[in-house]
Design an enzyme around this catalytic site. Structure first.
Site, mmCIF file in Angstrom:
data_model
loop_
_atom_site.group_PDB
_atom_site.id
_atom_site.type_symbol
_atom_site.label_atom_id
_atom_site.label_comp_id
_atom_site.label_asym_id
_atom_site.label_seq_id
_atom_site.Cartn_x
_atom_site.Cartn_y
_atom_site.Cartn_z
ATOM 1 N N SER A 15 23.597 8.901 53.419
ATOM 2 C CA SER A 15 25.054 9.067 53.381
ATOM 3 C C SER A 15 25.705 8.601 54.691
ATOM 4 O O SER A 15 26.825 8.075 54.675
ATOM 5 C CB SER A 15 25.442 10.509 53.051
ATOM 6 O OG SER A 15 25.177 11.372 54.122
ATOM 7 N N ARG A 67 1.608 4.341 65.873
ATOM 8 C CA ARG A 67 3.070 4.287 66.003
ATOM 9 C C ARG A 67 3.503 2.940 66.558
ATOM 10 O O ARG A 67 4.514 2.374 66.142
ATOM 11 C CB ARG A 67 3.552 5.371 66.972
ATOM 12 C CG ARG A 67 3.907 6.660 66.317
ATOM 13 C CD ARG A 67 4.467 7.655 67.338
ATOM 14 N NE ARG A 67 4.207 8.988 66.863
ATOM 15 C CZ ARG A 67 4.939 9.619 65.943
ATOM 16 N NH1 ARG A 67 5.990 9.040 65.420
ATOM 17 N NH2 ARG A 67 4.627 10.820 65.534
ATOM 18 N N MET A 92 13.452 9.805 60.013
ATOM 19 C CA MET A 92 12.670 11.001 60.325
ATOM 20 C C MET A 92 11.380 10.690 61.089
ATOM 21 O O MET A 92 10.367 11.358 60.891
ATOM 22 C CB MET A 92 12.341 11.750 59.023
ATOM 23 C CG MET A 92 13.567 12.160 58.235
ATOM 24 S SD MET A 92 14.675 13.242 59.156
ATOM 25 C CE MET A 92 13.776 14.782 59.010
ATOM 26 N N ARG A 93 11.409 9.684 61.949
ATOM 27 C CA ARG A 93 10.248 9.386 62.790
ATOM 28 C C ARG A 93 10.655 9.469 64.250
ATOM 29 O O ARG A 93 11.746 9.008 64.613
ATOM 30 C CB ARG A 93 9.709 7.968 62.528
ATOM 31 C CG ARG A 93 9.346 7.658 61.108
ATOM 32 C CD ARG A 93 8.226 8.494 60.560
ATOM 33 N NE ARG A 93 6.954 8.359 61.257
ATOM 34 C CZ ARG A 93 5.907 9.155 61.059
ATOM 35 N NH1 ARG A 93 5.984 10.161 60.210
ATOM 36 N NH2 ARG A 93 4.783 8.966 61.713
ATOM 37 N N ASN A 109 21.636 7.743 67.478
ATOM 38 C CA ASN A 109 21.240 8.656 66.396
ATOM 39 C C ASN A 109 22.386 9.619 66.127
ATOM 40 O O ASN A 109 23.219 9.869 67.001
ATOM 41 C CB ASN A 109 20.004 9.452 66.837
ATOM 42 C CG ASN A 109 19.521 10.433 65.784
ATOM 43 O OD1 ASN A 109 19.411 10.087 64.605
ATOM 44 N ND2 ASN A 109 19.240 11.663 66.184
ATOM 45 N N HIS A 111 22.930 13.628 64.852
ATOM 46 C CA HIS A 111 22.210 14.893 64.655
ATOM 47 C C HIS A 111 23.230 15.965 64.246
ATOM 48 O O HIS A 111 24.311 16.049 64.830
ATOM 49 C CB HIS A 111 21.496 15.302 65.946
ATOM 50 C CG HIS A 111 20.730 16.575 65.799
ATOM 51 N ND1 HIS A 111 19.519 16.633 65.148
ATOM 52 C CD2 HIS A 111 21.018 17.841 66.178
ATOM 53 C CE1 HIS A 111 19.096 17.893 65.139
ATOM 54 N NE2 HIS A 111 19.989 18.645 65.759
ATOM 55 N N ASP A 147 15.945 14.445 69.808
ATOM 56 C CA ASP A 147 17.319 14.954 69.840
ATOM 57 C C ASP A 147 17.824 15.213 71.265
ATOM 58 O O ASP A 147 18.570 16.168 71.517
ATOM 59 C CB ASP A 147 17.454 16.224 68.976
ATOM 60 C CG ASP A 147 17.102 15.944 67.523
ATOM 61 O OD1 ASP A 147 17.355 14.820 67.068
ATOM 62 O OD2 ASP A 147 16.567 16.840 66.853
HETATM 63 C C1 GRF Z 1 22.115 13.981 58.542
HETATM 64 O O1 GRF Z 1 22.504 15.328 58.523
HETATM 65 C C2 GRF Z 1 21.834 13.532 59.951
HETATM 66 O O2 GRF Z 1 22.646 14.154 60.891
HETATM 67 C C3 GRF Z 1 20.412 13.956 60.138
HETATM 68 O O3 GRF Z 1 19.789 13.727 58.902
HETATM 69 C C4 GRF Z 1 20.764 13.770 57.876
HETATM 70 C C5 GRF Z 1 20.689 12.470 57.166
HETATM 71 O O4 GRF Z 1 21.527 12.424 56.037
HETATM 72 N N1 GRF Z 1 19.816 13.223 61.239
HETATM 73 P P1 GRF Z 1 21.849 11.034 55.355
HETATM 74 O O5 GRF Z 1 20.496 10.399 54.992
HETATM 75 O O6 GRF Z 1 22.614 10.201 56.328
HETATM 76 O O7 GRF Z 1 22.638 11.376 54.138
#
Ligand code: GRF
Length: 204
Positions: A15, A67, A92-93, A109, A111, A147
């Site tokens: 999203s 990696r 998610m890496r 990024n 968060h 983060d």
């Molecule tokens: C979001 O909440 C972002 O802040 C976090 O992971 C989620 C990813 O959502 N890092 P999307 O895939 O962008 O919908």
């Protein structure tokens, strides 16, 4: 004006990718998405890239022995599109120091908390459990420690007494979709500088 060439790394829903795609569709937006890479095959975000006519591919981390080898493949794909800035959008890496040295201060990024509070996963439930009255979201430059890194923009969001994690996540996500394109615009306009661990906007 030449637009900043951006690559977006995703792992899922996408999203935030969509928010960046929508922003970049505006004729005066100073950045252009050249490539979307997912480490997860069939991540829904890939379909968003396809619908927008953006090059997209899967680079599955499980296909690599290290990696470093996984990241080398990502860098190769990004450089084939002469990408200048990498946006993690639900990627998610954790990336290595080597990757970040290569892309020095060119990886950002988003968060879903007011960093440095609530790093990591399951943020919204942890915010509720802690009894916070406010939370939010952060766009930051990526460092190898998860983060952390210079903060570009944050938005604050109220926590309501009847919130559950899902309701709170939805309220925060609305703000994510506003600040990520805004932060990318500022960077693409050359208005953001990184001094050590601080990001300055227009020198402030
Ligand atoms: C979001 O909440 C972002 O802040 C976090 O992971 C989620 C990813 O959502 N890092 P999307 O895939 O962008 O919908």
């Amino acid at each position: 004006m030449a637009r900043l060439r951006v690559g977006v790394l995703i792992s899922g829903r996408g999203s935030n990718l969509q928010a960046l795609i929508d922003a970049a569709a505006e004729p005066d937006y100073p950045a252009e998405i050249m490539l979307v890479i997912s480490n997860v095959p069939d991540a829904p975000g890939l379909a968003r890239a396809a619908a927008a006519g953006i090059r997209h591919e899967t680079i599955d981390h499980r296909d690599f022995d290290s990696r470093e080898a996984f990241e080398a493949e990502i860098t190769k794909a990004l450089e084939a599109e002469t990408v200048n800035l990498v946006c993690h959008a639900g990627f998610m890496r954790i990336v290595t120091d080597g990757f970040l040295a290569h892309w020095s201060n060119r990886v950002i990024n988003i968060h879903p908390s007011l960093l440095p509070a609530f790093k990591g996963l399951h943020v919204h439930q942890r915010v509720l459990d802690a009894g916070e009255k406010a939370t939010g979201c952060t766009v930051h430059f990526v460092r190898s420690e998860m983060d952390t890194g210079p903060i570009v923009i944050q938005a604050q969001v109220p926590v309501r007494p009847d919130d559950d994690a899902e309701a709170l996540a939805a309220r925060v996500l609305e703000q994510e979709h506003l600040i990520y394109p805004r932060a990318l615009r500022l960077i693409a306009e050359g208005r953001v500088t990184v001094e050590g661990e601080r990001a300055l906007i227009d020198g402030q």
